[in-house]
Design an enzyme around this catalytic site. Structure first.
Site, short mmCIF file in Angstrom:
data_model
loop_
_atom_site.label_atom_id
_atom_site.label_comp_id
_atom_site.label_asym_id
_atom_site.label_seq_id
_atom_site.Cartn_x
_atom_site.Cartn_y
_atom_site.Cartn_z
N ASP A 152 -8.64 -51.38 -10.78
CA ASP A 152 -7.49 -51.55 -11.77
C ASP A 152 -7.49 -52.96 -12.11
OD1 ASP A 152 -5.96 -50.84 -13.83
OD2 ASP A 152 -4.56 -49.60 -12.74
N ASP A 180 -4.97 -45.36 -21.24
CA ASP A 180 -3.69 -44.59 -20.48
C ASP A 180 -3.20 -43.45 -21.42
OD1 ASP A 180 -3.72 -45.75 -17.92
OD2 ASP A 180 -2.23 -47.37 -18.43
C1 DGJ Z 1 -2.74 -48.31 -14.94
C2 DGJ Z 1 -3.91 -47.29 -14.84
O1 DGJ Z 1 -4.27 -47.14 -16.21
C3 DGJ Z 1 -3.27 -46.13 -14.42
O2 DGJ Z 1 -4.20 -44.86 -14.69
C4 DGJ Z 1 -2.68 -46.30 -13.00
O3 DGJ Z 1 -3.75 -46.48 -12.20
C5 DGJ Z 1 -1.69 -47.37 -12.93
N1 DGJ Z 1 -2.29 -48.64 -13.60
C6 DGJ Z 1 -1.29 -47.69 -11.60
O4 DGJ Z 1 -0.50 -48.87 -11.54
#
Ligand code: DGJ
EC number: 3.2.1.22
Length: 727
Positions: A471, A540
């Site tokens: 991430d 997301d």
């Molecule tokens: C952002 C990501 O897009 C999510 O899927 C998740 O992993 C969160 N970060 C976790 O903090």
């Protein structure tokens, strides 16, 4: 050695009067297209043609310089230098060691290397007339896939450092009556919103200055249609992107002669770069394809090229998974995870992915304010470490994967307290946070080492670790590196180079582990990064209706195998609708399995079985777009395997308006007209009956000319059809 000879070459060689000799023409051809370079009488390298290839290559030399109002001889330059004759946007701009800012590049030589039956590499050497600066332009042509990668290498032999002020990868010239740009913008949960406009005179710039998750507001991908906006199956269109995971800049300049100059590369914003003598500065590749038969062909070109040549394990398999992010957020412990491992098994997916929140003790990672950077297991949540979860996964017969965000740090962390000098921030200014965190300084080799070890130590804890979600949630604010000292303007470039150095090290030691490129949603995806990653997280926003649009636009540039598509509780649609949409990519789940009704659970399990039967068509087949949700009430996407024996068709109602669903037939694409096919509806919800039972036999010819009505209506708002050859 060769390079040295070049500098010693007598200038007279450069100034051959080409009007007396035959005009030198350098065609770079792929199966259907050609980029044609020519050397003018003054030894300027121009790009004389871009478009469909000619049947007879000899005729390229007959391409005449266009009649032009050009005062400079540089409007069509293949790599426009600045500070001498040029009046338009340059591709390169430098300051010499003596402070002079002029550059005038002329053709010296070129060669064509055949790297394989399918790939040629054309390199053209240009040299300044006065200063010892050499630029080599590279054109790597992937013949079958109709794709070209273009980049440049800058080198000099001056007495001291020169400063690169602009250093584009490519400088293309397109010629048409009109140019239509399709570009993308967005923000968190709003990725890949398209805009299509006719370009007017002047410069339209697509760029990013965000540093890390560079695509948050705008990705580097774009397309330009010639004359009028291309449709799926008609029109001339170029699709392109920069292979770079940081700041990019693409200038589209409609010049005084009405030609379109496309200049793309690393963004030179705050990035003047010092270059020592005899050192290569290699720009990242700008990749493009061209189709005279619409966007469908162009996108399939990019998909094929990516899977054949660029994407990590592009021809391999992927793992289906259950992720715990949205089902637990930071609130879990070993027992809860053991339960989720059982759910993983029950659902029938391959892997359990443990998300954020498993680490840090002094500043426990119980929300996003603390702990980032402290990559040891949180003793309360995981008293027996991740090794214990991995062992349990083994017992359940599922694989185990884990989330990390190794480029980042929370100020509330042991890492920050210990190494404040590893963090990108201005020493004399207030800190400014994005998601309560800061970015580590990857220009620093010690920090690169740290990030490598974050990954390495995971494999020490779990040698069978089967998946990594990488991430990257913060942008770069207050750009300043302690490590770079007075070379601050190299930070944005050297950050990305540092990131690639780490990723190369990881891939050297762990060549096979699948890795997802995630960036607080879809803030970072490009073919520079996808050399190391097997897939990316588009957004997301997993509301299936939103995902239809987001995935549709990404799919022009990236094949479905790269697209992580998870079923979550976002959106109001039925589980079936959510699963059907998530099946259009690499399927995952991020829901509480234990809370599913028995029917929903049964549906989900059956859907995983169905997915396993069609996934290789989706991942490795050809994608056709049948009905566009931007203009139609139904979105319809089809994937056909390469031997045209099997296909899968996804239909989704995207309009809530009264009686919106069309009663018309959908014309299928990509089948073999001579083959016979049956159609079976899959992903039918328990208790319901599918409308296609595989009994009728249709020719491919029939399905593509007459078509079939998938019978979409509000009670059948998503329909998945499996098509199989019958003999
Ligand atoms: C952002 C990501 O897009 C999510 O899927 C998740 O992993 C969160 N970060 C976790 O903090």
């Amino acid at each position: 050695m060769k390079k040295r000879i070049l500098f010693l070459m007598p200038f007279v060689l450069l100034s051959v009067n080409r009007s007396l000799a035959q005009k030198l023409t350098i065609p770079i051809e792929t199966a259907h297209n050609a980029v044609v370079l020519q050397v003018t009488a003054k030894n300027d390298l121009v790009q004389a043609y871009f478009g469909e290839r000619l049947n007879t290559p000899d005729e390229y030399s007959q391409i005449k310089e266009v009649r032009t109002s050009d005062y400079t001889g540089l409007y069509q330059s293949a790599y426009t230098p600045s500070g001498s004759r040029n009046l338009l946007e340059p591709a390169i701009s430098i300051q010499h060691a003596d402070g002079n800012q002029s550059l005038d590049l002329r053709y010296v030589s070129h060669k064509v290397d055949k790297l394989s039956e399918d790939v040629t590499l054309t390199s053209v050497v240009l040299k300044d007339l006065v200063y010892k600066v050499v630029v080599t332009l590279y054109y790597k042509a992937y013949i079958k896939d109709d794709v070209v990668e273009q980049w440049s290498v800058i080198r000099h032999q001056e007495k001291g450092e020169i400063t690169l002020q602009k250093f584009a990868s490519a400088n293309l010239n397109l010629s048409s009556k009109a140019y239509w740009l399709r570009q993308y913008h967005g923000d968190w949960a709003k990725e890949m919103r398209p805009e299509e406009t006719q370009l007017t005179h002047g410069i339209k710039t697509l760029d990013s200055k965000l540093g890390t998750r560079a695509n948050l507001f705008m990705p580097s991908m774009f397309m330009v249609s010639l004359n009028k906006p291309a449709t799926e199956d008609e029109g001339k269109v170029m699709m392109a992107a920069l292979e770079w995971s940081g700041n990019f800049r693409t200038d589209l300049e409609l010049d005084p002669d009405d030609n379109l100059r496309v200049i793309s590369g690393i963004n030179n914003y705050a990035s003047a770069y010092k270059l020592k003598p005899n050192v290569d500065f290699t720009t990242p590749a700008f990749v493009y394809t061209f189709s005279s038969k619409g966007k469908g062909v162009a996108s399939r070109n990019l998909h094929n090229w990516a899977r054949n040549y660029k994407l990590m394990n592009g021809k391999g398999d992927r793992l289906t998974l259950l992720n715990n992010w949205e089902s637990t957020y930071f609130d879990f412990n070993e027992q809860k995870l053991f339960g989720l491992l059982k759910d993983t098994k029950a659902l029938g997916v391959d892997l359990f992915l443990l998300d954020d929140g498993w680490f840090a003790n002094k500043f426990p990672r119980n929300d996003d304010h603390a702990g980032l950077g402290d990559w040891e297991e949180n003793r309360k949540k995981l008293p027996n470490g991740i090794a214990s979860v991995a062992r349990e996964a083994d017992k359940e017969g599922v694989k185990f994967g884990i989330w990390i965000e190794p480029e980042m740090v929370n100020p509330k962390s042991a890492l920050y307290s210990k190494h404040p000098d590893w963090v990108i921030k201005q020493p004399k200014r207030d800190e400014y946070y994005f998601r309560n965190q800061l970015v580590l300084d990857l220009t620093n080799p010690t920090v690169q080492d740290f990030v490598f070890k974050v990954v390495d130590s995971l494999f020490i804890k779990d040698p069978k670790l089967a998946y990594i979600k990488w991430d990257c949630n913060a942008v770069i604010y207050n750009a300043y590196s302690v490590h770079l000292k007075i070379q601050q303007s190299q930070l944005y470039v050297d950050y990305v180079r540092g990131l690639y150095t780490v990723l190369q090290r990881i891939r050297k030691k762990y060549p096979d582990v699948p890795m997802m490129l995630c960036s607080g949603g879809g803030g970072r995806v490009d073919y520079g990064a996808l050399q190391y990653f097997t897939e990316f997280w588009p957004s997301d926003n997993t509301d299936p209706l939103e995902r239809i649009y987001i995935q549709w636009e990404y799919s022009y540039f990236y094949p479905a195998i790269t697209s992580s598509t998870h079923v979550t509780d976002w959106g109001k649609q039925s589980l079936k609708y959510r699963v059907d949409v998530a099946m259009m990519g690499k399927l995952g789940f991020d829901i509480v399995i234990a809370k599913l009704s028995p029917q929903d659970l049964q549906f989900a399990k059956d859907a995983v079985v169905n997915y396993n039967s069609v996934k290789s068509i989706i991942w490795h087949g050809d994608q056709y777009r049948l009905s566009d949700p931007q203009t139609d009430p139904v979105a319809c996407v089809m994937y056909v395997d390469t031997i045209k024996a099997s296909a899968v068709v996804f239909d989704y109602l995207v309009s809530n308006r009264y009686d919106a669903a069309p009663r018309s037939r959908m014309l299928l694409k990509g089948l073999d007209p001579a083959k016979k096919y049956t159609i079976r509806e899959i992903n039918v919800y328990p208790g319901k009956t599918g409308r296609f039972n595989g009994e009728s036999i249709y020719s491919g010819d029939f399905l593509m000319k007459v078509g079939i009505d998938p019978e979409i209506d509000p009670s059948r708002s998503s329909v998945v059809l499996k098509i199989d050859e019958t003999k």
